[in-house]
Scaffold this motif. Structure first.
Motif, PDB file in Angstrom:
ATOM      1  N   VAL A  17      75.042  27.487  84.742  1.00  0.00           N
ATOM      2  CA  VAL A  17      75.639  28.688  85.344  1.00  0.00           C
ATOM      3  C   VAL A  17      76.056  28.325  86.770  1.00  0.00           C
ATOM      4  CG1 VAL A  17      74.209  30.271  83.978  1.00  0.00           C
ATOM      5  CG2 VAL A  17      73.465  29.621  86.279  1.00  0.00           C
ATOM      6  N   HIS A  18      76.905  29.134  87.374  1.00  0.00           N
ATOM      7  CA  HIS A  18      77.264  28.897  88.771  1.00  0.00           C
ATOM      8  C   HIS A  18      76.024  29.116  89.637  1.00  0.00           C
ATOM      9  CE1 HIS A  18      81.564  28.496  88.237  1.00  0.00           C
ATOM     10  NE2 HIS A  18      81.556  29.544  87.436  1.00  0.00           N
ATOM     11  N   PRO A  19      75.828  28.295  90.670  1.00  0.00           N
ATOM     12  CA  PRO A  19      74.640  28.481  91.524  1.00  0.00           C
ATOM     13  C   PRO A  19      74.494  29.923  92.022  1.00  0.00           C
ATOM     14  CG  PRO A  19      75.728  26.428  92.082  1.00  0.00           C
ATOM     15  CD  PRO A  19      76.597  27.108  91.077  1.00  0.00           C
TER      16      PRO A  19
ATOM     17  N   ALA B 256      70.771  35.389  86.424  1.00  0.00           N
ATOM     18  CA  ALA B 256      70.472  34.819  85.096  1.00  0.00           C
ATOM     19  C   ALA B 256      68.960  34.784  84.858  1.00  0.00           C
ATOM     20  CB  ALA B 256      71.063  33.423  84.987  1.00  0.00           C
ATOM     21  N   GLU B 257      68.211  34.446  85.903  1.00  0.00           N
ATOM     22  CA  GLU B 257      66.748  34.404  85.753  1.00  0.00           C
ATOM     23  C   GLU B 257      66.196  35.778  85.399  1.00  0.00           C
ATOM     24  OE1 GLU B 257      65.848  31.993  89.525  1.00  0.00           O
ATOM     25  OE2 GLU B 257      64.169  31.595  88.162  1.00  0.00           O
ATOM     26  N   LYS B 258      66.741  36.800  86.010  1.00  0.00           N
ATOM     27  CA  LYS B 258      66.276  38.165  85.708  1.00  0.00           C
ATOM     28  C   LYS B 258      66.474  38.471  84.224  1.00  0.00           C
ATOM     29  CE  LYS B 258      66.842  40.348  90.190  1.00  0.00           C
ATOM     30  NZ  LYS B 258      67.772  41.056  91.052  1.00  0.00           N
ATOM     31  N   ILE B 259      67.596  38.014  83.690  1.00  0.00           N
ATOM     32  CA  ILE B 259      67.877  38.269  82.267  1.00  0.00           C
ATOM     33  C   ILE B 259      66.906  37.489  81.371  1.00  0.00           C
ATOM     34  CG2 ILE B 259      69.632  37.850  80.475  1.00  0.00           C
ATOM     35  CD1 ILE B 259      71.660  38.763  82.684  1.00  0.00           C
TER      36      ILE B 259
ATOM     37  N   ARG C 270      56.331  24.917  92.345  1.00  0.00           N
ATOM     38  CA  ARG C 270      57.115  23.727  92.004  1.00  0.00           C
ATOM     39  C   ARG C 270      58.554  23.899  92.487  1.00  0.00           C
ATOM     40  NH1 ARG C 270      57.479  19.618  87.686  1.00  0.00           N
ATOM     41  NH2 ARG C 270      59.688  19.288  87.274  1.00  0.00           N
ATOM     42  N   ARG C 271      59.028  25.116  92.427  1.00  0.00           N
ATOM     43  CA  ARG C 271      60.417  25.377  92.829  1.00  0.00           C
ATOM     44  C   ARG C 271      60.608  25.139  94.314  1.00  0.00           C
ATOM     45  NH1 ARG C 271      62.668  30.598  89.862  1.00  0.00           N
ATOM     46  NH2 ARG C 271      64.360  30.067  91.275  1.00  0.00           N
ATOM     47  N   ILE C 272      59.531  25.323  95.059  1.00  0.00           N
ATOM     48  CA  ILE C 272      59.635  25.101  96.502  1.00  0.00           C
ATOM     49  C   ILE C 272      59.511  23.610  96.792  1.00  0.00           C
ATOM     50  CG2 ILE C 272      58.584  25.694  98.742  1.00  0.00           C
ATOM     51  CD1 ILE C 272      57.430  28.201  97.044  1.00  0.00           C
ATOM     52  N   LEU C 273      58.606  22.964  96.042  1.00  0.00           N
ATOM     53  CA  LEU C 273      58.338  21.546  96.306  1.00  0.00           C
ATOM     54  C   LEU C 273      59.472  20.638  95.837  1.00  0.00           C
ATOM     55  CD1 LEU C 273      54.592  21.403  95.194  1.00  0.00           C
ATOM     56  CD2 LEU C 273      55.470  21.287  97.524  1.00  0.00           C
ATOM     57  N   PHE C 274      60.057  20.988  94.706  1.00  0.00           N
ATOM     58  CA  PHE C 274      61.080  20.111  94.146  1.00  0.00           C
ATOM     59  C   PHE C 274      62.431  20.800  94.168  1.00  0.00           C
ATOM     60  CE2 PHE C 274      57.101  19.032  92.058  1.00  0.00           C
ATOM     61  CZ  PHE C 274      57.032  17.676  92.304  1.00  0.00           C
ATOM     62  N   ASN C 275      63.390  20.071  94.635  1.00  0.00           N
ATOM     63  CA  ASN C 275      64.751  20.587  94.612  1.00  0.00           C
ATOM     64  C   ASN C 275      65.325  20.256  93.244  1.00  0.00           C
ATOM     65  OD1 ASN C 275      67.187  21.579  95.339  1.00  0.00           O
ATOM     66  ND2 ASN C 275      67.829  19.724  96.436  1.00  0.00           N
ATOM     67  N   GLU C 276      65.280  21.214  92.337  1.00  0.00           N
ATOM     68  CA  GLU C 276      65.633  20.905  90.963  1.00  0.00           C
ATOM     69  C   GLU C 276      67.079  21.263  90.637  1.00  0.00           C
ATOM     70  OE1 GLU C 276      61.663  21.398  88.396  1.00  0.00           O
ATOM     71  OE2 GLU C 276      62.295  23.206  89.406  1.00  0.00           O
ATOM     72  N   HIS C 277      67.636  20.555  89.671  1.00  0.00           N
ATOM     73  CA  HIS C 277      69.000  20.872  89.246  1.00  0.00           C
ATOM     74  C   HIS C 277      68.997  21.932  88.160  1.00  0.00           C
ATOM     75  CE1 HIS C 277      67.654  18.246  86.111  1.00  0.00           C
ATOM     76  NE2 HIS C 277      68.780  18.337  85.441  1.00  0.00           N
TER      77      HIS C 277
ATOM     78  N   HIS D 267      71.730  24.898  87.345  1.00  0.00           N
ATOM     79  CA  HIS D 267      72.739  25.313  88.315  1.00  0.00           C
ATOM     80  C   HIS D 267      73.567  24.107  88.761  1.00  0.00           C
ATOM     81  CE1 HIS D 267      68.727  25.140  90.144  1.00  0.00           C
ATOM     82  NE2 HIS D 267      69.296  24.561  91.155  1.00  0.00           N
ATOM     83  N   TYR D 268      73.097  22.926  88.403  1.00  0.00           N
ATOM     84  CA  TYR D 268      73.913  21.714  88.493  1.00  0.00           C
ATOM     85  C   TYR D 268      73.791  20.995  87.154  1.00  0.00           C
ATOM     86  CZ  TYR D 268      74.117  22.461  93.496  1.00  0.00           C
ATOM     87  OH  TYR D 268      74.345  23.007  94.726  1.00  0.00           O
TER      88      TYR D 268
END
Lengths: 142, 545
Positions: free
Chosen positions: B135-137, B143-146, B160-167, B183-184
């Protein structure tokens, strides 16, 4: 009466005279073989209940008082795998014929309802080597 | 314009992988013979994960060969298993994607779901671990809400979302079916607008009444290659079949788009490595010209590969006419060839097989001539001296030269020297590289004649300060490994290399005793070699020890 398979929610495939059926709405898994497989494919090919039932009677496969075909249809309906077709599709080109087979049993819908177990069962090591998933290896269970 | 007459990538498929892919991709009537050979060589209970993922396809392709297949029942079960899992996953995916569609969130499907819906059109034959969608960033939160509304949850701890910059964000449902919200498109390239080309090229199609987008075939190939090479060391090779399928089903592919996308993301090297693997399976799918085109988009990589070939004496894959023509004009290339004299890399002999699997040709490095008798058996020894007087290409009468089944060196003699500047103070559990010099002091070169399990490596044993052994087997730095149809040699000159020391977790002082291993054969210390010892110090966490 013409019945139809409730596609696309019901997914099915036939391999080696055996059909597996997946109900995608509830994760139930079914297997039909022998006469059950013959009936399932007859439904898929657009034959009516009467055509199928008459063919079985004509071939003297079951005794007169046994209602195996009817019972099997009821089971399929109860599991929401088939329903009455609202529109009649093109008639099948060939009449439905069934032959007696000594290896076949009365039609049964084998049902696997433990989704969690089905998914977690190791398809190489925990299953019957001859039959494969979802048939468990009985020696492991013992 | 190219130096290369043929090209080798960095990675190779093992025999099992080659047989499986040959069975699935070779033109008929050869396929069943590869399939039967595979069946006759495997232990089905220990097949690797990449092969397991290709079993449904093997079953479907060779269903008629039931009589010859002792694993027919198991393979049929695996076909059913993946059909069941994929069908349920796709069914859930339709619901989720429909909700995204209703919320006006644009998405692109890729990997397994795109391949299954548009190319394979069979739920069983392409196992899926999860559903991958981009999806577009700007739409990620929406999208997460859905996803949450549909009973999915983020697979990991929130931090984990804070620690790792995930694609991508890995969501699962109650059955742990995965939904990978990207998102990438790729882990390797997470910069704004990097996926713009993918968005522009995406194709629209309808899936059971739902309008969906899937990546263009060029982008499906590109992402399969980059993801595939990233996972290749974990025995995943099934993506190669995906790439071949895409190429064969899309005759009007724009290869330039593929190369340009790799250049934009600085991913030319992994793309080339992936395409060379595909080339090694199906030259019809990725031919030599395409490999060259891929290389020419990245001159640095081109020169790097050339440099390795030259330094290892594997110049027989290089076109001599092009070399002399280009050397006159390009100083950088001249430097590569000049360095050949000062580098002391491994040397190689390449041997070629005819259709009957008899050696019919050799490329012999001049430094390796005297080692020939250690590697090959000669049916007519008299011809030995005459034949191997010269280096370069040599034609061999088929059947007269046989690769020895095993090469046992009689001479295991070596020296290790340490650099003084190595830092020998560690934090608990720390891994640190140290620099050493290694010399073969024996009378012959060390030889790796295509026994991947018998590599040569430098390693160490760990003792406490009282001399009690704490750990005999420790990380190895393998310094000699042959390639397919090559024999590799480690010469007698000193070579500098780095190796990794893993510090124990307990603070204190320890003794590191260096050693060299010929895997599955012996440790050099068993042959009387004396190697240096060092003392390392592991600090306590607070630095007080």
């Amino acid at each position: 009466v013409l019945y139809k398979i409730n596609e696309p929610k019901i997914v099915h495939e036939t391999i080696d005279g055996e059909t597996f059926i997946i109900n995608t709405l509830n994760g139930l898994y079914f297997v039909v073989d022998g006469y059950a497989n013959v009936i399932w494919n007859a439904i898929a090919n657009g034959h009516t209940f009467e055509e199928i039932n008459d063919a079985f009677k004509h071939a003297h496969i079951f005794s007169f008082e046994e209602n195996h075909v009817e019972t099997f249809f009821s089971t399929l309906l109860n599991e929401h795998l088939i329903s009455i077709a609202e529109h009649e599709n093109t008639k099948p080109s060939k009449a439905f014929v069934v032959e007696k087979n000594a290896n076949f049993q009365a039609p049964i819908l084998a049902k696997y309802d433990d989704l969690k177990e089905l998914v977690s069962l190791d398809p190489i090591h925990e299953i019957s080597p001859d039959m494969g998933w979802p048939f468990k290896n009985q020696s492991i269970l013992a | 314009m190219t130096f290369f007459e043929y090209i080798e990538g960095k990675y190779e498929l093992d025999v099992e992988q080659q047989l499986v892919l040959a069975a699935l991709t070779h033109p008929a009537p050869a396929q069943p013979s590869f399939y039967k050979k595979w069946l006759s060589t495997i232990d089905f209970d220990s097949i690797e994960y990449g092969t397991l993922r290709l079993v449904p396809l093997l079953f479907s392709t060779f269903q008629d060969h039931e009589q010859e297949n002792p694993y027919y029942g198991k393979m049929k079960g695996i076909y059913r298993y993946f059909s069941f899992k994929n069908t349920l996953l796709l069914s859930k995916a339709w619901i989720i994607l429909n909700a995204l569609h209703d919320a006006n969130i644009d998405f692109i499907l890729f990997k397994g779901i795109a391949l299954t819906l548009h190319y394979y059109k069979n739920n069983a034959i392409r196992p899926m671990g999860d559903i991958d969608f981009l999806v577009h960033p700007r739409d990620v939160l929406h999208a997460e809400k859905i996803l949450l509304k549909h009973g999915l949850r983020y697979r990991y701890e929130t931090n984990r979302r804070i620690l790792f910059n995930e694609h991508s964000l890995d969501y699962i449902d109650e059955q742990e079916q995965g939904f990978d919200l990207h998102h990438y498109a790729l882990l390797e390239s997470m910069t704004p607008d990097i996926d713009e080309g993918i968005w522009n090229r995406a194709r629209t199609l309808t899936w059971d009444g739902l309008a969906i987008k899937i990546m263009a075939p060029e982008d499906l190939i590109f992402t399969s290659c980059i993801n595939g090479i990233r996972d290749f060391t974990t025995k995943r090779y099934d993506w190669i079949y995906d790439v071949i399928t895409l190429i064969q089903k899309e005759p009007h592919l724009c290869w330039d788009t593929l190369y340009q996308e790799a250049t934009n993301r600085h991913l030319n090297e992994p793309l080339f490595d992936a395409l060379s693997l595909v080339h090694s399976v199906s030259q019809k799918s990725v031919d030599f010209t395409q490999l060259n085109e891929c290389l020419s988009h990245h001159p640095e990589d081109y020169n790097k590969r050339l440099s390795i070939l030259v330094s290892e004496g594997r110049t027989h894959g290089i076109n001599p006419v092009e070399v002399s023509r280009l050397l006159k004009h390009q100083a950088s290339l001249w430097r590569i060839f000049k360095r050949k004299k000062i580098l002391n890399a491994s040397k190689h002999i390449r041997y070629f097989y005819d259709e009957n699997e008899h050696i019919n040709r050799l490329y012999l490095h001049r430094d390796c001539v005297s080692e020939m008798r250690h590697v090959f058996d000669l049916i007519h020894p008299r011809t030995f001296k005459a034949t191997f007087k010269y280096s370069g290409y040599i034609n061999i009468r088929p059947g007269e030269l046989l690769l020895k089944s095993d090469v046992n060196l009689s001479c295991y003699s070596a020296q290790i020297k340490l650099y003084k500047k190595n830092d020998l103070v560690f934090n608990p559990g720390e891994k640190k590289e140290i620099k050493i010099k290694l010399k073969n002091t024996g009378s012959i070169m060390w030889i790796d004649a295509r026994h991947p399990e018998k590599k040569y490596g430098v390693s160490y044993h760990l003792f406490n300060m009282d001399g009690a052994l704490l750990s005999w087997d420790n990380p190895r730095h393998h310094f000699l490994a042959s390639r397919k149809n090559y024999v590799a040699f480690f010469g007698k000159k000193e070579r500098t290399m780095t190796m990794e020391i893993h510090a124990p977790k307990q603070p204190g002082e320890y003794i590191i005793q260096f050693d060299i291993v010929h895997e599955q054969v012996l440790w050099y210390s068993e042959k009387g070699n004396k190697f240096p010892q060092i003392c390392i110090k592991v600090k306590a966490k607070n630095g007080l020890n």
